[in-house]
Design a protein around this motif. Structure first.
Motif, PDB file in Angstrom:
ATOM      1  N   GLY A 149       6.920 129.192  34.406  1.00  0.00           N
ATOM      2  CA  GLY A 149       8.257 129.490  33.920  1.00  0.00           C
ATOM      3  C   GLY A 149       8.772 130.786  34.523  1.00  0.00           C
ATOM      4  N   CYS A 150       7.905 131.791  34.528  1.00  0.00           N
ATOM      5  CA  CYS A 150       8.317 133.072  35.117  1.00  0.00           C
ATOM      6  C   CYS A 150       8.656 132.915  36.558  1.00  0.00           C
ATOM      7  N   GLN A 151       7.824 132.127  37.221  1.00  0.00           N
ATOM      8  CA  GLN A 151       8.118 131.915  38.633  1.00  0.00           C
ATOM      9  C   GLN A 151       9.496 131.297  38.821  1.00  0.00           C
ATOM     10  N   VAL A 152       9.674 130.207  38.072  1.00  0.00           N
ATOM     11  CA  VAL A 152      10.937 129.473  38.232  1.00  0.00           C
ATOM     12  C   VAL A 152      12.126 130.351  37.853  1.00  0.00           C
TER      13      VAL A 152
ATOM     14  N   VAL B 148      -2.949 125.998  29.423  1.00  0.00           N
ATOM     15  CA  VAL B 148      -1.658 125.341  29.714  1.00  0.00           C
ATOM     16  C   VAL B 148      -0.529 126.309  29.433  1.00  0.00           C
ATOM     17  N   LYS B 149      -0.679 127.010  28.278  1.00  0.00           N
ATOM     18  CA  LYS B 149       0.400 127.936  27.929  1.00  0.00           C
ATOM     19  C   LYS B 149       0.568 129.006  28.978  1.00  0.00           C
ATOM     20  N   ILE B 150      -0.589 129.547  29.408  1.00  0.00           N
ATOM     21  CA  ILE B 150      -0.489 130.613  30.385  1.00  0.00           C
ATOM     22  C   ILE B 150       0.131 130.095  31.645  1.00  0.00           C
ATOM     23  N   GLN B 151      -0.327 128.919  32.025  1.00  0.00           N
ATOM     24  CA  GLN B 151       0.188 128.398  33.287  1.00  0.00           C
ATOM     25  C   GLN B 151       1.657 128.095  33.184  1.00  0.00           C
ATOM     26  N   SER B 152       1.992 127.481  32.014  1.00  0.00           N
ATOM     27  CA  SER B 152       3.405 127.131  31.902  1.00  0.00           C
ATOM     28  C   SER B 152       4.232 128.387  31.859  1.00  0.00           C
ATOM     29  N   TRP B 153       3.797 129.361  31.194  1.00  0.00           N
ATOM     30  CA  TRP B 153       4.558 130.608  31.131  1.00  0.00           C
ATOM     31  C   TRP B 153       4.710 131.217  32.501  1.00  0.00           C
TER      32      TRP B 153
ATOM     33  N   GLN C 289     -27.875 116.820  19.207  1.00  0.00           N
ATOM     34  CA  GLN C 289     -27.722 118.234  19.513  1.00  0.00           C
ATOM     35  C   GLN C 289     -26.903 118.430  20.756  1.00  0.00           C
ATOM     36  N   TYR C 290     -27.218 117.622  21.735  1.00  0.00           N
ATOM     37  CA  TYR C 290     -26.410 117.668  22.942  1.00  0.00           C
ATOM     38  C   TYR C 290     -24.979 117.476  22.609  1.00  0.00           C
ATOM     39  N   TYR C 291     -24.696 116.432  21.854  1.00  0.00           N
ATOM     40  CA  TYR C 291     -23.327 116.143  21.472  1.00  0.00           C
ATOM     41  C   TYR C 291     -22.759 117.314  20.697  1.00  0.00           C
ATOM     42  N   PHE C 292     -23.455 117.785  19.706  1.00  0.00           N
ATOM     43  CA  PHE C 292     -22.904 118.881  18.904  1.00  0.00           C
ATOM     44  C   PHE C 292     -22.714 120.133  19.709  1.00  0.00           C
ATOM     45  N   ARG C 293     -23.704 120.425  20.529  1.00  0.00           N
ATOM     46  CA  ARG C 293     -23.527 121.652  21.309  1.00  0.00           C
ATOM     47  C   ARG C 293     -22.380 121.564  22.272  1.00  0.00           C
ATOM     48  N   ASN C 294     -22.237 120.322  22.833  1.00  0.00           N
ATOM     49  CA  ASN C 294     -21.082 120.130  23.687  1.00  0.00           C
ATOM     50  C   ASN C 294     -19.804 120.086  22.889  1.00  0.00           C
ATOM     51  N   SER C 295     -19.899 119.442  21.741  1.00  0.00           N
ATOM     52  CA  SER C 295     -18.663 119.319  20.978  1.00  0.00           C
ATOM     53  C   SER C 295     -18.229 120.647  20.387  1.00  0.00           C
ATOM     54  N   VAL C 296     -19.167 121.574  20.260  1.00  0.00           N
ATOM     55  CA  VAL C 296     -18.688 122.890  19.811  1.00  0.00           C
ATOM     56  C   VAL C 296     -17.708 123.428  20.825  1.00  0.00           C
ATOM     57  N   VAL C 297     -18.149 123.179  22.051  1.00  0.00           N
ATOM     58  CA  VAL C 297     -17.220 123.682  23.079  1.00  0.00           C
ATOM     59  C   VAL C 297     -15.900 122.931  23.010  1.00  0.00           C
ATOM     60  N   ASP C 298     -15.978 121.676  22.580  1.00  0.00           N
ATOM     61  CA  ASP C 298     -14.756 120.890  22.518  1.00  0.00           C
ATOM     62  C   ASP C 298     -13.708 121.533  21.642  1.00  0.00           C
ATOM     63  N   ILE C 299     -14.189 122.140  20.560  1.00  0.00           N
ATOM     64  CA  ILE C 299     -13.185 122.771  19.713  1.00  0.00           C
ATOM     65  C   ILE C 299     -12.484 123.845  20.494  1.00  0.00           C
ATOM     66  N   PHE C 300     -13.280 124.571  21.191  1.00  0.00           N
ATOM     67  CA  PHE C 300     -12.650 125.617  21.961  1.00  0.00           C
ATOM     68  C   PHE C 300     -11.942 125.075  23.157  1.00  0.00           C
ATOM     69  N   ARG C 301     -12.450 123.881  23.637  1.00  0.00           N
ATOM     70  CA  ARG C 301     -11.874 123.334  24.836  1.00  0.00           C
ATOM     71  C   ARG C 301     -10.383 123.120  24.678  1.00  0.00           C
ATOM     72  N   LYS C 302     -10.067 122.482  23.474  1.00  0.00           N
ATOM     73  CA  LYS C 302      -8.650 122.216  23.274  1.00  0.00           C
ATOM     74  C   LYS C 302      -7.874 123.512  23.222  1.00  0.00           C
ATOM     75  N   LYS C 303      -8.463 124.451  22.508  1.00  0.00           N
ATOM     76  CA  LYS C 303      -7.803 125.720  22.367  1.00  0.00           C
ATOM     77  C   LYS C 303      -7.653 126.370  23.713  1.00  0.00           C
ATOM     78  N   GLU C 304      -8.786 126.340  24.467  1.00  0.00           N
ATOM     79  CA  GLU C 304      -8.709 126.996  25.758  1.00  0.00           C
ATOM     80  C   GLU C 304      -7.797 126.240  26.676  1.00  0.00           C
ATOM     81  N   TYR C 305      -7.881 124.914  26.536  1.00  0.00           N
ATOM     82  CA  TYR C 305      -7.001 124.113  27.365  1.00  0.00           C
ATOM     83  C   TYR C 305      -5.564 124.441  27.047  1.00  0.00           C
TER      84      TYR C 305
END
Lengths: 320, 509
Positions: A45-48, A37-42, A17-33
């Motif tokens: 990019g805007c800065q540059v 990343v996209k937001i930061q890169s953008w 359960q620990y793993y699954f509950r954490n891994s649920v976040v993992d799905i989102f983690r990649k997405k959020e990550y």
């Protein structure tokens, strides 16, 4: 202890359960990550981009100012050269004007007078016509004289014949051979016989002296009129009215001879012109164009001149 | 025998001698008898008769000898070899005038054949006696002596110098002033023969004051005298400028021009020779002649004669035109060029044609105006045909080539140049194309005419090595025209067009 065992039995489940509950976040983690990343890169990019835009703006300003500066430099250079060129063109044009006038003046005054040449050629053609007429008249006169002389000789011969045959004249009793009774008029020879005086026995020979008829209208001309090279000033002049300079000064100025510098006096292609002149004179002199005969002629001259020289030496020695 | 019979023998002998010598003299007048007389040994028979007692026989014998020696030079040599000359010279000094005439006739007959015989006469010392004869009262003697001296002096300069050294020239000048026409003729001819060899001899003749008398005699109506006088003046004037100026100072112009209208052909020839010799030396003398109207008179004279008589006149025009361009222009306006081109085309002899070609070259070579004046009379094709023809002598070919070259280098009259494009050899073609390349860039009408008359086509057909002068000229002509026209006229253009037609694929939809 039971909790421990229960916990231990549930540990796997908890772990899962620990793993699954954490891994649920993992799905989102990649997405959020990825989203982060996209937001930061953008954003970066805007800065540059903003930075680069700024740099562009600044570089454009710098380049603009620099280009305008160098363009103005060039423009000033161009203007300077153009103005120099314009000035030089003006000077050249003026110099050409001066030179044109001067050259025309010099040629017309010192070297070649076109109008004089035209006048001369006209005078030559008029003289030619006059001479042609005169010679034709002369030839006609000669012919007339000859014809007259012929006629006179004929007349004299006939007269002499008549005088020799005067005995053929008709008399009152016997009509002569030229006075046939069947004719209306007597023959003209009859009349001649009537006029003729019979020849005397001793004929004196009259020696005819040849008279030289001079055509004096041609003999007394002395035509020697080739134009002189220097122009002489006119002899008498009326004093001009008005504020003019002294006439002697003017004449001095007008008839001052040209003193050209060496540069002007000798043409550039003088050597070529001299060669051409020499070749032309040779072409005029040598009637025979054969090279071999030219060599032979030179040989002859040289040998003859040495011969003459030797002969002259001999003569001198003999005289002494 | 009585005295009378004895004397009769002598009389018969004398009569026989007289008859013999008279018959021989008469037979010697006919050329066909002379061979027979020679074979019969007449020389050896006549020689002792020269020493005869009777003067008539001496004179007739001398006359017969003279006629024999006159006929050919073998007999003259026989006279010399037979040692007759010293005897003649000796008796020349002493005898009466008939003998002197006959002896001088023998000397003349011997001296006329060759320089060696004349030298033999001089070696006998005959010159002094002949000069003494020139002082004689009888004009016949003077004439015979002057004739002999003239024939001796004719051969070469040494003999002339010998004659002059004997002191003949002042006496000849005196002879010219005598009233007898025959004597004047012979004396003038002798002076002409003396002065023709060298300037020093001519100067001797001039120093004796001959020019003034010769110049006066130009007005004499006798044509043979005029021949000799004009010949003498021209021989004097030909040597140097000073002598020519002296002749001119004797005021012969414009009287000499009347001699150009004389009926006698040789008077015309000698008069034009005299004018030519004067015009040859300097431009000033030529200008003098032009100012006196001499050019027109000479041109008329050329028009009225034929053959060799024309030659000195043609050469005179060439010399006058050669000096400067103004004088050449004066020749042109006196209508000399049509006359010269007539001479060029109608004379049969090569040397006269060569002289006419040379004169035309001298006229046309100065400026484009002069070249145009020569070109409009259509003489250039005639000159070209003379240059190309194989029958012309080498001299004629060389002179016509030089004339063509020098006229073409200045000619800008294009209608005359066009025929040259078609039939000229390569060395002349170069000059023609060069002239076109100079004129065409500046004249648009000429360009048009060039194209329409087919000249451009011909120029394209000329093959020239690349880099040569001819190729440069062709390029500069081609640059005057748009490229299409040049391509249109280039050879083989129709073939290239047809090839393009063959290789063209029509557009299929």
């Amino acid at each position: 202890m039971a909790t421990l065992v229960r916990l231990q039995a549930r540990s796997k489940f908890v772990a899962q359960q620990y793993y699954f509950r954490n891994s649920v976040v993992d799905i989102f983690r990649k997405k959020e990550y990825d989203a982060a990343v996209k937001i930061q890169s953008w954003f970066r990019g805007c800065q540059v981009r903003a930075y680069i835009r700024n740099l562009h703006r600044v570089a454009t300003i710098i380049q603009k100012w620099w280009r305008s500066y160098s363009g103005r430099q060039e423009y000033q250079l161009i203007v300077k050269f153009a103005s120099c060129a314009m000035k030089m063109n003006l000077y050249n044009a003026m110099a050409v004007r001066i030179q044109r006038r001067w050259r025309g003046y010099r040629i017309r005054k010192y070297c070649f007078n076109y109008f004089y040449l035209k006048e001369y050629l006209k005078a030559v053609s008029e003289t030619n016509d006059a001479i042609r007429e005169a010679l034709e008249e002369f030839a006609e006169m000669k012919e007339r004289e000859e014809k007259k002389a012929d006629l006179e000789r004929e007349e004299k011969k006939r007269d002499y014949q008549a005088r020799k045959t005067h005995y053929l004249l008709s008399t009152k009793q016997i009509p002569g051979i030229y006075n046939s009774p069947f004719r209306k008029d007597p023959d003209p020879w009859e009349l001649r016989l009537q006029k003729a005086k019979p020849l005397t026995y001793q004929r004196s020979k009259v020696k005819q002296k040849r008279c030289i008829s001079l055509s004096s209208w041609l003999a007394c001309t002395s035509a020697r009129s080739f134009p002189r090279s220097e122009i002489l000033p006119p002899i008498d002049r009326k004093q001009c009215q008005g504020p003019f300079r002294d006439i002697t000064e003017v004449l001095e100025q007008r008839y001052k001879p040209l003193e050209p510098t060496l540069w002007v006096a000798e043409p550039i292609s003088e050597l070529k012109v001299a060669r051409e002149e020499f070749r032309r004179q040779e072409w005029m002199r040598d009637v025979n164009d054969n090279m071999i005969s030219k060599l032979y002629y030179h040989h002859l001259i040289s040998s003859q001149s040495t011969e003459n020289y030797i002969q002259k030496l001999d003569k001198l020695s003999k005289e002494k | 025998m009585s005295q009378r019979q004895v004397l009769q023998v002598f009389e018969q002998y004398q009569k026989a001698r007289t008859q013999f010598v008279q018959m021989v003299a008469e037979l010697a007048t006919r050329p066909q008898n002379i061979e027979t007389l020679q074979n019969a040994g007449v020389m050896s028979l006549l020689r002792p008769l020269l020493l005869d007692v009777v003067p008539t026989i001496q004179q007739t014998a001398a006359l017969a000898l003279g006629r024999l020696a006159n006929y050919n030079d073998d007999l003259a040599e026989a006279v010399v070899k037979g040692d007759i000359l010293p005897q003649l010279v000796y008796s020349l000094a002493e005898q009466n005038r008939f003998y002197k005439k006959a002896a001088a006739f023998v000397l003349r007959a011997v001296g006329k054949h060759s320089p060696q015989l004349a030298q033999a006469i001089v070696d006998c010392g005959a010159l002094d006696t002949l000069v003494i004869c020139l002082e004689d009262f009888d004009p016949g003697v003077k004439e015979a002596a002057a004739w002999a001296l003239g024939y001796i002096a004719r051969h070469n300069a040494e003999l002339s110098q010998a004659v002059v050294d004997a002191g003949a020239v002042p006496l000849l000048v005196l002879c010219i002033q005598e009233p007898e026409i025959a004597l004047k003729r012979i004396a003038a001819s002798a002076l002409s023969d003396i002065s023709k060899h060298s300037p020093e001899l001519a100067q001797t003749v001039v120093d004796a004051g001959a020019i003034a008398h010769l110049a006066q005699m130009i007005l004499n109506p006798d044509s043979k005298l005029k021949r000799q006088v004009l010949s003498a003046l021209s021989q004097i004037a030909k040597h140097s400028v000073d002598l020519a100026e002296m002749v001119v100072e004797a005021e012969i112009f414009p009287v000499v021009l009347t001699c150009l209208k004389d009926k006698d052909e040789y008077v015309k020839k000698n008069a034009s020779t005299l004018i030519r010799e004067i015009a040859k030396h300097t431009p000033e003398l030529s200008q003098l002649i032009v100012n006196a109207g001499g050019v027109a008179a000479v041109i008329d004279c050329i028009g009225s004669c034929k053959g060799n008589i024309r030659l000195p006149g043609i050469m005179m025009l060439g010399y006058v035109a050669a000096h400067s361009e103004n004088l050449a222009m004066a020749v042109i306006i006196s209508k000399g060029v049509p006359q010269l081109s007539v001479c060029l085309s109608e004379e049969p002899e090569d040397h006269i044609k060569a002289a006419a070609a040379w004169a035309l070259g001298q006229i046309g070579r100065h400026t484009p105006e002069h070249a145009r004046a020569v070109a409009v009379t259509n003489t250039l094709p005639v000159l070209l045909s003379l240059y190309m023809s194989t029958e012309s002598s080498e001299d004629l070919q060389v002179k016509s080539k030089k004339a063509i070259k020098s006229i073409l280098q200045k000619c800008t009259y294009l209608p005359a140049l066009e025929p040259f494009l078609y039939d000229a050899p390569p060395n002349i073609l170069k000059h023609v194309v060069g002239q076109f390349s100079k004129v065409l860039p500046h004249d648009s009408k000429a360009r048009r005419l060039f194209v329409t008359s087919g000249g451009l086509k011909k120029v394209q057909e000329i093959k020239a090595e690349p880099g040569s002068l001819l190729q440069e000229y062709i390029n500069s002509i081609n640059n005057c025209y748009p490229e299409e026209i040049v391509r249109y006229y280039s050879p083989g253009y129709s073939d290239t067009l047809l090839q393009r037609v063959d290789s063209y694929q029509p557009l299929t939809h």
